[in-house]
Write an enzyme that holds these catalytic residues in place. Structure first.
Site, PDB file in Angstrom:
ATOM      1  N   ALA A  79       0.867  -1.176   0.000  1.00 34.87           N
ATOM      2  CA  ALA A  79       0.000   0.000   0.000  1.00 34.87           C
ATOM      3  C   ALA A  79       0.904   1.226   0.000  1.00 34.87           C
ATOM      4  O   ALA A  79       2.061   1.160   0.432  1.00 34.87           O
ATOM      5  CB  ALA A  79      -0.889  -0.026   1.233  1.00 34.87           C
TER       6      ALA A  79
ATOM      7  N   GLY B 196       0.723  -4.966   1.010  1.00 33.92           N
ATOM      8  CA  GLY B 196      -0.456  -5.085   0.145  1.00 33.92           C
ATOM      9  C   GLY B 196      -0.188  -5.870  -1.131  1.00 33.92           C
ATOM     10  O   GLY B 196      -1.122  -6.399  -1.733  1.00 33.92           O
TER      11      GLY B 196
ATOM     12  N   GLU C 142      -0.546  -9.342  -0.106  1.00 32.28           N
ATOM     13  CA  GLU C 142      -1.966  -9.531   0.213  1.00 32.28           C
ATOM     14  C   GLU C 142      -2.838  -9.653  -1.039  1.00 32.28           C
ATOM     15  O   GLU C 142      -3.761 -10.460  -1.088  1.00 32.28           O
ATOM     16  CB  GLU C 142      -2.444  -8.365   1.097  1.00 32.28           C
ATOM     17  CG  GLU C 142      -1.819  -8.427   2.490  1.00 32.28           C
ATOM     18  CD  GLU C 142      -2.031  -7.155   3.305  1.00 32.28           C
ATOM     19  OE1 GLU C 142      -1.766  -6.054   2.765  1.00 32.28           O
ATOM     20  OE2 GLU C 142      -2.451  -7.264   4.458  1.00 32.28           O
TER      21      GLU C 142
ATOM     22  N   GLU D  15       4.759  -4.731   7.612  1.00 27.58           N
ATOM     23  CA  GLU D  15       4.008  -3.626   8.211  1.00 27.58           C
ATOM     24  C   GLU D  15       4.424  -3.272   9.631  1.00 27.58           C
ATOM     25  O   GLU D  15       4.426  -2.098  10.001  1.00 27.58           O
ATOM     26  CB  GLU D  15       2.501  -3.941   8.193  1.00 27.58           C
ATOM     27  CG  GLU D  15       1.857  -3.842   6.823  1.00 27.58           C
ATOM     28  CD  GLU D  15       1.921  -5.124   6.017  1.00 27.58           C
ATOM     29  OE1 GLU D  15       2.675  -6.041   6.393  1.00 27.58           O
ATOM     30  OE2 GLU D  15       1.213  -5.213   5.007  1.00 27.58           O
TER      31      GLU D  15
HETATM   32  N1  CAA Z   1       4.553   3.125  -1.022  1.00 27.66           N
HETATM   33  C1  CAA Z   1       4.909   4.250  -1.645  1.00 27.66           C
HETATM   34  N2  CAA Z   1       6.022   4.358  -2.422  1.00 27.66           N
HETATM   35  C2  CAA Z   1       6.779   3.261  -2.553  1.00 27.66           C
HETATM   36  C3  CAA Z   1       6.466   2.043  -1.935  1.00 27.66           C
HETATM   37  C4  CAA Z   1       5.278   1.997  -1.144  1.00 27.66           C
HETATM   38  N3  CAA Z   1       4.851   0.862  -0.539  1.00 27.66           N
HETATM   39  N4  CAA Z   1       7.413   1.136  -2.247  1.00 27.66           N
HETATM   40  C5  CAA Z   1       8.301   1.770  -3.043  1.00 27.66           C
HETATM   41  N5  CAA Z   1       7.919   3.042  -3.239  1.00 27.66           N
HETATM   42  C6  CAA Z   1       8.606   4.089  -4.011  1.00 27.66           C
HETATM   43  C7  CAA Z   1       9.818   4.626  -3.272  1.00 27.66           C
HETATM   44  O1  CAA Z   1       9.416   5.626  -2.341  1.00 27.66           O
HETATM   45  C8  CAA Z   1      10.635   5.175  -4.414  1.00 27.66           C
HETATM   46  O2  CAA Z   1      10.084   6.407  -4.804  1.00 27.66           O
HETATM   47  P1  CAA Z   1      11.077   7.657  -5.125  1.00 27.66           P
HETATM   48  O3  CAA Z   1      11.884   7.192  -6.305  1.00 27.66           O
HETATM   49  O4  CAA Z   1      10.127   8.760  -5.445  1.00 27.66           O
HETATM   50  O5  CAA Z   1      11.906   7.861  -3.913  1.00 27.66           O
HETATM   51  C9  CAA Z   1      10.365   4.193  -5.542  1.00 27.66           C
HETATM   52  O6  CAA Z   1       9.155   3.509  -5.185  1.00 27.66           O
HETATM   53  C10 CAA Z   1      11.448   3.159  -5.697  1.00 27.66           C
HETATM   54  O7  CAA Z   1      11.660   2.547  -4.428  1.00 27.66           O
HETATM   55  P2  CAA Z   1      13.108   2.401  -3.752  1.00 27.66           P
HETATM   56  O8  CAA Z   1      14.011   3.511  -4.176  1.00 27.66           O
HETATM   57  O9  CAA Z   1      12.899   2.207  -2.287  1.00 27.66           O
HETATM   58  O10 CAA Z   1      13.595   1.049  -4.450  1.00 27.66           O
HETATM   59  P3  CAA Z   1      14.592  -0.035  -3.848  1.00 27.66           P
HETATM   60  O11 CAA Z   1      14.894  -0.969  -4.957  1.00 27.66           O
HETATM   61  O12 CAA Z   1      15.724   0.625  -3.151  1.00 27.66           O
HETATM   62  O13 CAA Z   1      13.739  -0.809  -2.721  1.00 27.66           O
HETATM   63  C11 CAA Z   1      11.798  -1.926  -1.845  1.00 27.66           C
HETATM   64  C12 CAA Z   1      12.632  -1.557  -3.098  1.00 27.66           C
HETATM   65  C13 CAA Z   1      12.590  -2.873  -0.957  1.00 27.66           C
HETATM   66  C14 CAA Z   1      10.515  -2.612  -2.323  1.00 27.66           C
HETATM   67  C15 CAA Z   1      11.483  -0.638  -1.079  1.00 27.66           C
HETATM   68  O14 CAA Z   1      10.931   0.332  -1.984  1.00 27.66           O
HETATM   69  C16 CAA Z   1      10.506  -0.824   0.010  1.00 27.66           C
HETATM   70  O15 CAA Z   1      10.864  -1.324   1.063  1.00 27.66           O
HETATM   71  N6  CAA Z   1       9.231  -0.433  -0.184  1.00 27.66           N
HETATM   72  C17 CAA Z   1       8.216  -0.485   0.815  1.00 27.66           C
HETATM   73  C18 CAA Z   1       7.726  -1.910   1.013  1.00 27.66           C
HETATM   74  C19 CAA Z   1       6.709  -1.969   2.142  1.00 27.66           C
HETATM   75  O16 CAA Z   1       7.000  -1.677   3.272  1.00 27.66           O
HETATM   76  N7  CAA Z   1       5.472  -2.374   1.798  1.00 27.66           N
HETATM   77  C20 CAA Z   1       4.403  -2.461   2.733  1.00 27.66           C
HETATM   78  C21 CAA Z   1       3.618  -1.183   2.753  1.00 27.66           C
HETATM   79  S1  CAA Z   1       2.442  -1.117   4.074  1.00 27.66           S
HETATM   80  C22 CAA Z   1       1.097  -2.004   3.515  1.00 27.66           C
HETATM   81  O17 CAA Z   1       1.096  -2.575   2.437  1.00 27.66           O
HETATM   82  C23 CAA Z   1      -0.055  -1.997   4.459  1.00 27.66           C
HETATM   83  C24 CAA Z   1      -1.167  -2.903   4.127  1.00 27.66           C
HETATM   84  O18 CAA Z   1      -1.132  -4.074   4.398  1.00 27.66           O
HETATM   85  C25 CAA Z   1      -2.377  -2.361   3.542  1.00 27.66           C
END
Ligand code: CAA
Length: 258
Positions: free
Chosen positions: A63, A108, A111, A131
């Site tokens: 998400a 998500g 999920e 999360e």
């Molecule tokens: N939400 C918003 N933006 C996201 C995102 C997310 N979940 N995941 C990645 N992005 C964005 C980053 O902010 C980045 O944007 P910018 O270029 O504008 O900075 C872009 O995507 C590329 O990401 P990274 O530079 O971080 O890429 P990476 O290769 O270094 O890392 C990754 C990849 C490990 C997937 C890392 O992006 C990451 O950890 N993302 C978050 C994953 C996460 O925590 N997901 C769970 C979200 S909470 C949820 O889903 C709740 C629920 O159950 C409903």
């Protein structure tokens, strides 16, 4: 549609979540578009769906953390409901849905994959429910579907520790059915979808309904659900053709979804 692509190829259709600059993260607009795309699927023609993510790096990275960062308790709950409603629609969708997981399937992303009937992935896929590291619980069904798929102990470990796993471990614990190279993922998803699409559509749909509804009730009620859906197949053109073909020792000419 800005973030969700839809392409129908005969009796199989591919839905692609396409927000590559954010690794296909799900914000409210993506969820809204996904909901509309599902509403627009032509169920007369399409017999199996494939869900994938745009690009070569990520299926869905979760998400949208930016959108969630300033939500109130009530808004957080409402955001969870938006995701849950769409994912439930996917889970209960009349035809099978294959998740072709082409990279990150986090939060998500994991999920939404678990709301699909069948999961296959590329060898660069990464799964997890991270999360708790963000100060929240999984909110689009992760606490409910992960234990049902991989067992309570493994799900609790993944969710409490927030540790991501790679494709080989996802295969070992039964989170995915098969792992392919990235190049081979979509061809294999399409091959599987075509195989499913060749079978009698009413029967496939009734199988999905029987499995899904049966899992939510006790065995005495579950077998009644099966009996009704079994009975419902009879007198259809496809049941008559399928059985006639067997008895006449010939191939089925075509299943017509009637
Ligand atoms: N939400 C918003 N933006 C996201 C995102 C997310 N979940 N995941 C990645 N992005 C964005 C980053 O902010 C980045 O944007 P910018 O270029 O504008 O900075 C872009 O995507 C590329 O990401 P990274 O530079 O971080 O890429 P990476 O290769 O270094 O890392 C990754 C990849 C490990 C997937 C890392 O992006 C990451 O950890 N993302 C978050 C994953 C996460 O925590 N997901 C769970 C979200 S909470 C949820 O889903 C709740 C629920 O159950 C409903």
């Amino acid at each position: 549609m800005e973030f969700v692509l839809y392409e129908q190829k005969g009796s199989v259709a591919v839905i692609t979540i396409s927000r590559e600059k954010a690794l296909n993260a799900l914000n409210s607009n993506v969820l809204k578009e996904l909901d509309s795309v599902l509403d627009g699927v032509n169920l007369e023609e399409v017999r199996c769906l494939i869900l994938t993510g745009a690009g070569e790096k990520s299926f869905v990275a979760g998400a949208d953390i930016g959108e969630m960062s300033s939500l109130t308790k009530a808004e957080g709950e409402a955001f969870g409901k938006i995701g849950n409603d769409v994912f439930r629609k996917l889970e209960m969708f009349p035809i099978p849905v294959i998740a072709a997981i082409n990279g990150f399937a986090l939060g998500g992303g994991c999920e939404i994959a678990m709301s699909c009937d069948i999961r296959i992935c590329s060898d660069n896929a990464v799964f997890g429910q991270p999360e708790v590291g963000l100060g929240i619980t999984p909110g689009f069904g992760g606490t409910q579907r992960l234990p049902r798929i991989v067992g309570v102990g493994m799900a609790k470990q993944m969710i409490y520790a927030g540790r991501n796993i790679k494709a080989d471990e996802a295969l070992r614990i039964g989170l995915v059915n098969a792992v392919y190279t990235l190049e081979e993922l979509m061809p294999n998803a399409e091959k599987l979808a075509q195989t499913i699409a060749k079978n009698a559509p009413i029967a496939v749909r009734n199988c999905k309904e029987a499995i899904n509804k049966g899992l939510d009730v006790d065995m005495d009620q579950a077998i009644i659900i099966e009996e009704k859906l079994f009975g419902n197949c009879f007198e259809s053109y496809d049941q008559k053709e399928g059985m006639a073909a067997f008895l006449e020792k010939r191939k089925v000419e075509a299943f017509l979804n009637r």
